[in-house]
Design a protein around this motif. Structure first.
Motif, PDB file in Angstrom:
ATOM      1  N   SER A  78       0.846  -1.186   0.000  1.00 50.54           N
ATOM      2  CA  SER A  78       0.000   0.000   0.000  1.00 50.54           C
ATOM      3  C   SER A  78       0.883   1.238   0.000  1.00 50.54           C
ATOM      4  CB  SER A  78      -0.915   0.021   1.233  1.00 50.54           C
ATOM      5  OG  SER A  78      -1.720   1.194   1.239  1.00 50.54           O
ATOM      6  N   GLU A  79       0.561   2.178  -0.862  1.00 44.78           N
ATOM      7  CA  GLU A  79       1.272   3.451  -0.936  1.00 44.78           C
ATOM      8  C   GLU A  79       0.242   4.569  -0.922  1.00 44.78           C
ATOM      9  OE1 GLU A  79       5.097   1.987  -3.595  1.00 44.78           O
ATOM     10  OE2 GLU A  79       3.263   2.646  -4.639  1.00 44.78           O
ATOM     11  N   ALA A  80       0.371   5.494   0.022  1.00 44.52           N
ATOM     12  CA  ALA A  80      -0.643   6.541   0.187  1.00 44.52           C
ATOM     13  C   ALA A  80       0.022   7.887   0.444  1.00 44.52           C
ATOM     14  CB  ALA A  80      -1.566   6.194   1.355  1.00 44.52           C
ATOM     15  N   GLY A  81      -0.591   8.938  -0.041  1.00 39.47           N
ATOM     16  CA  GLY A  81      -0.126  10.281   0.258  1.00 39.47           C
ATOM     17  C   GLY A  81       1.198  10.634  -0.375  1.00 39.47           C
ATOM     18  N   GLN A  82       1.878  11.593   0.251  1.00 41.41           N
ATOM     19  CA  GLN A  82       3.093  12.148  -0.319  1.00 41.41           C
ATOM     20  C   GLN A  82       4.262  12.062   0.659  1.00 41.41           C
ATOM     21  OE1 GLN A  82       2.268  16.133  -1.678  1.00 41.41           O
ATOM     22  NE2 GLN A  82       0.318  15.538  -2.601  1.00 41.41           N
ATOM     23  N   ALA A  83       5.444  11.896   0.111  1.00 38.90           N
ATOM     24  CA  ALA A  83       6.663  11.945   0.913  1.00 38.90           C
ATOM     25  C   ALA A  83       7.119  13.386   1.082  1.00 38.90           C
ATOM     26  CB  ALA A  83       7.758  11.117   0.260  1.00 38.90           C
ATOM     27  N   ASP A  84       7.048  14.160   0.011  1.00 42.55           N
ATOM     28  CA  ASP A  84       7.461  15.566   0.021  1.00 42.55           C
ATOM     29  C   ASP A  84       6.258  16.407  -0.381  1.00 42.55           C
ATOM     30  OD1 ASP A  84       8.504  18.117  -0.631  1.00 42.55           O
ATOM     31  OD2 ASP A  84      10.464  17.253  -1.089  1.00 42.55           O
ATOM     32  N   LEU A  85       5.678  17.098   0.590  1.00 45.92           N
ATOM     33  CA  LEU A  85       4.460  17.862   0.341  1.00 45.92           C
ATOM     34  C   LEU A  85       4.700  19.044  -0.584  1.00 45.92           C
ATOM     35  CD1 LEU A  85       2.981  17.888   3.976  1.00 45.92           C
ATOM     36  CD2 LEU A  85       2.444  16.319   2.093  1.00 45.92           C
ATOM     37  N   ALA A  86       5.867  19.654  -0.485  1.00 46.44           N
ATOM     38  CA  ALA A  86       6.151  20.828  -1.309  1.00 46.44           C
ATOM     39  C   ALA A  86       6.283  20.470  -2.787  1.00 46.44           C
ATOM     40  CB  ALA A  86       7.421  21.523  -0.813  1.00 46.44           C
ATOM     41  N   HIS A  87       6.854  19.288  -3.049  1.00 44.03           N
ATOM     42  CA  HIS A  87       7.090  18.883  -4.432  1.00 44.03           C
ATOM     43  C   HIS A  87       6.111  17.817  -4.904  1.00 44.03           C
ATOM     44  CE1 HIS A  87      10.998  20.636  -3.153  1.00 44.03           C
ATOM     45  NE2 HIS A  87      11.025  21.081  -4.400  1.00 44.03           N
ATOM     46  N   THR A  89       5.753  14.757  -4.128  1.00 46.13           N
ATOM     47  CA  THR A  89       6.403  13.479  -4.422  1.00 46.13           C
ATOM     48  C   THR A  89       5.634  12.353  -3.730  1.00 46.13           C
ATOM     49  OG1 THR A  89       8.534  14.622  -4.428  1.00 46.13           O
ATOM     50  CG2 THR A  89       8.564  12.207  -4.315  1.00 46.13           C
ATOM     51  N   PRO A  90       5.192  11.350  -4.466  1.00 49.11           N
ATOM     52  CA  PRO A  90       4.425  10.268  -3.848  1.00 49.11           C
ATOM     53  C   PRO A  90       5.250   9.513  -2.804  1.00 49.11           C
ATOM     54  CG  PRO A  90       4.221  10.209  -6.240  1.00 49.11           C
ATOM     55  CD  PRO A  90       5.314  11.190  -5.926  1.00 49.11           C
ATOM     56  N   PHE A  91       4.571   9.042  -1.769  1.00 56.76           N
ATOM     57  CA  PHE A  91       5.201   8.194  -0.756  1.00 56.76           C
ATOM     58  C   PHE A  91       5.108   6.755  -1.255  1.00 56.76           C
ATOM     59  CE2 PHE A  91       6.327   8.790   3.867  1.00 56.76           C
ATOM     60  CZ  PHE A  91       6.976   7.574   3.999  1.00 56.76           C
ATOM     61  N   THR A  92       6.242   6.115  -1.479  1.00 60.08           N
ATOM     62  CA  THR A  92       6.258   4.757  -2.024  1.00 60.08           C
ATOM     63  C   THR A  92       7.069   3.839  -1.124  1.00 60.08           C
ATOM     64  OG1 THR A  92       8.312   4.860  -3.336  1.00 60.08           O
ATOM     65  CG2 THR A  92       6.317   5.849  -4.304  1.00 60.08           C
ATOM     66  N   VAL A 299      18.642   4.871   8.223  1.00 63.48           N
ATOM     67  CA  VAL A 299      17.603   5.216   7.255  1.00 63.48           C
ATOM     68  C   VAL A 299      17.349   3.956   6.432  1.00 63.48           C
ATOM     69  CG1 VAL A 299      18.201   7.651   7.160  1.00 63.48           C
ATOM     70  CG2 VAL A 299      19.302   6.070   5.571  1.00 63.48           C
ATOM     71  N   SER A 300      16.112   3.809   5.968  1.00 57.63           N
ATOM     72  CA  SER A 300      15.758   2.614   5.205  1.00 57.63           C
ATOM     73  C   SER A 300      14.491   2.899   4.411  1.00 57.63           C
ATOM     74  CB  SER A 300      15.550   1.421   6.145  1.00 57.63           C
ATOM     75  OG  SER A 300      15.394   0.204   5.425  1.00 57.63           O
ATOM     76  N   THR A 301      14.001   1.898   3.733  1.00 57.54           N
ATOM     77  CA  THR A 301      12.746   1.963   2.987  1.00 57.54           C
ATOM     78  C   THR A 301      11.879   0.786   3.395  1.00 57.54           C
ATOM     79  OG1 THR A 301      13.554   0.603   1.167  1.00 57.54           O
ATOM     80  CG2 THR A 301      13.953   2.984   1.002  1.00 57.54           C
ATOM     81  N   ALA A 302      10.593   0.872   3.098  1.00 59.44           N
ATOM     82  CA  ALA A 302       9.715  -0.261   3.392  1.00 59.44           C
ATOM     83  C   ALA A 302      10.149  -1.500   2.620  1.00 59.44           C
ATOM     84  CB  ALA A 302       8.263   0.091   3.054  1.00 59.44           C
ATOM     85  N   SER A 303      10.555  -1.309   1.371  1.00 51.40           N
ATOM     86  CA  SER A 303      10.949  -2.458   0.549  1.00 51.40           C
ATOM     87  C   SER A 303      12.249  -3.078   1.017  1.00 51.40           C
ATOM     88  CB  SER A 303      11.062  -2.039  -0.925  1.00 51.40           C
ATOM     89  OG  SER A 303      11.980  -0.976  -1.085  1.00 51.40           O
ATOM     90  N   ASP A 304      13.098  -2.314   1.689  1.00 46.65           N
ATOM     91  CA  ASP A 304      14.311  -2.867   2.290  1.00 46.65           C
ATOM     92  C   ASP A 304      14.007  -3.555   3.619  1.00 46.65           C
ATOM     93  OD1 ASP A 304      16.224  -2.229   0.376  1.00 46.65           O
ATOM     94  OD2 ASP A 304      17.528  -1.212   1.804  1.00 46.65           O
ATOM     95  N   THR A 397       6.183   5.970   7.637  1.00 45.91           N
ATOM     96  CA  THR A 397       5.716   7.333   7.435  1.00 45.91           C
ATOM     97  C   THR A 397       6.822   8.221   7.980  1.00 45.91           C
ATOM     98  OG1 THR A 397       3.890   8.890   7.763  1.00 45.91           O
ATOM     99  CG2 THR A 397       4.448   7.469   9.629  1.00 45.91           C
ATOM    100  N   GLN A 398       6.578   9.525   8.152  1.00 40.79           N
ATOM    101  CA  GLN A 398       7.665  10.380   8.626  1.00 40.79           C
ATOM    102  C   GLN A 398       7.083  11.615   9.293  1.00 40.79           C
ATOM    103  OE1 GLN A 398      12.075  10.188   8.473  1.00 40.79           O
ATOM    104  NE2 GLN A 398      10.344   8.846   8.687  1.00 40.79           N
ATOM    105  N   ILE A 399       6.840  11.486  10.604  1.00 37.88           N
ATOM    106  CA  ILE A 399       6.237  12.581  11.350  1.00 37.88           C
ATOM    107  C   ILE A 399       6.899  12.722  12.709  1.00 37.88           C
ATOM    108  CG2 ILE A 399       4.407  11.279  12.528  1.00 37.88           C
ATOM    109  CD1 ILE A 399       3.799  14.566  10.650  1.00 37.88           C
TER     110      ILE A 399
END
Length: 425
Positions: A78-87, A89-92, A299-304, A397-399
């Protein structure tokens, strides 16, 4: 109620679940087209997907990336919303994020690899590897005396490697500021000042302990100290050891402490946000440490990270990669703390570097399948694994936490919905 029923069903059928039955390269993990083939209810997974979309759209979090796996296959993404709100960029699942304390289970795994090789023992005194921890002093009270000093006494027990991995070493951390001792730890935070990991840990060792090692569970710098132990025992920097011994074998090319260790540059890292008093998300400045924090620096990713989680769910192996043997994994994953040490945690205890689900007592709400392991990160990342069912689940996510951050935490939404998606005949 749905969660409780799902737990009951899981306990009854856990032994019938899928597991890795044939070798595969860790890099060759595949996604199934029909999650029902792996024992998941597609409708419940669709509900989870919709919930994450709605939360991102409502501004609860900037975005999410979630992966659920069983055995050696991915069942759901599942991928939802944005990683970078200013640009925009989708959150993947390939969005790099700060995973904070989800670093701790990785450090615990590295220690157990050294244990299996006979290079270290959980019973070893920490001072055997870091002499600054010899002759530790314990605070008589967490509050200073009239002269402004924190009175201390000699420690009655010896701090061991196991104490570090179970937060029972007597060390403090950065989350307690109500006592003078807590403020002393804040003033001498590992994350402030200069120096490499060795210098920072030596400074930490000069602080009084909250209590005798082994006395009680208290969230701490224990895994950071364990990271330094890994350096001493292996003769290599912590980032190098984790990369060569864990990340590279598992194909985790986007996981590391420094941008020189990963396959992306700093610009790709998801911005960190915080909710302001109006409920809007604004940028939150967070510097990148120049030393490897075994307690919270990766730092990491969901896929990692799902690769590491899948390895845990499968008892220390994933395809043709085996980091530890089953008997070593049994030590890593069993409860290492008592109720006297932790207090009232309900049906949970603490393993090494993460918590573990216990069989519920009569009248007690189940916390998951007994033996399930989990831990989350400060920025609301989370994962859990279920060795009894071969299931692994990761959400990123990142908050930044704040009094204005919408609740509940992501884990309160994610875990129950994942468990609720388990479907069995």
């Amino acid at each position: 109620m749905v969660f409780k029923q799902a737990m009951t069903a899981l306990a009854l059928v856990a032994t019938a679940m899928l597991s890795v039955t044939a070798p595969l390269a860790a890099q060759d993990i595949q996604t199934v087209e029909n999650p029902a083939a792996l024992g998941f209810d597609p409708a419940m997974l669709s509900a989870l997907d919709a919930r994450l979309d709605a939360l991102a759209a409502d501004g609860a979090r900037p975005g999410y990336a979630a992966i659920i796996a069983r055995g050696d296959r991915i069942a759901f993404v599942s991928e939802a919303g944005q990683a970078d709100l200013a640009h925009h960029t989708p959150f993947t699942v390939d969005t790099p994020v700060r995973i904070a304390s989800m670093t701790k289970p990785v450090t615990a795994m590295a220690i157990m690899m050294l244990v299996e090789r006979g290079e270290i023992s959980l019973d070893d005194p920490v001072s055997d590897y870091i002499p600054a921890f010899a002759d530790m002093r314990v605070a008589v009270s967490p509050m200073a005396n009239e002269a402004g000093d924190i009175e201390t006494r000699p420690s009655e027990t010896i701090m061991t490697i196991e104490h570090l991995l179970t937060h029972t070493a007597g060390l403090g951390y950065i989350f307690e500021s109500e006592s003078d001792l807590g403020r002393l730890y804040l003033e001498n935070s590992l994350y402030s000042g200069d120096g490499d990991l060795a210098a920072r840990i030596d400074r930490l060792a000069a602080l009084p302990l909250y209590n005798d090692p082994g006395d009680r569970w208290q969230y701490s710098y224990g895994l950071d100290v364990a990271g330094r132990v890994i350096e001493v025992v292996s003769g290599t920097p912590l980032n190098t050891f984790l990369d060569s011994e864990i990340f590279t074998p598992l194909g985790m090319t986007s996981t590391g402490f420094f941008f020189t260790d990963v396959d992306f540059d700093e610009a790709a890292l998801a911005p960190l946000y915080v909710h302001d008093e109006t409920g809007n998300m604004v940028d939150f400045e967070f510097g990148s440490p120049d030393w490897p924090s075994g307690g919270g620096g990766l730092v990491s990713t969901a896929s990692d990270y799902i690769r590491f989680a899948m390895l845990l769910a499968n008892g220390g192996a994933l395809g043709d990669v085996q980091l530890i043997r089953p008997e070593t994994f049994a030590v890593l994953s069993r409860p290492h703390t008592t109720a006297e040490q932790t207090g009232d945690w309900g049906a949970r205890g603490f393993a090494l570097g993460m918590d573990v689900v216990l069989p519920p007592a009569e009248g007690q709400e189940p916390a998951g399948v007994p033996g399930d392991l989990s831990w989350g990160g400060f920025f609301d990342t989370d994962f859990f694994v279920s060795p009894a069912t071969g299931t692994a689940a990761v959400i990123m996510t990142q908050i930044q936490p704040s009094e204005h951050r919408p609740e509940p935490r992501t884990l309160r939404i994610f875990r129950p919905m994942v468990y609720g998606s388990f479907a069995f005949d």
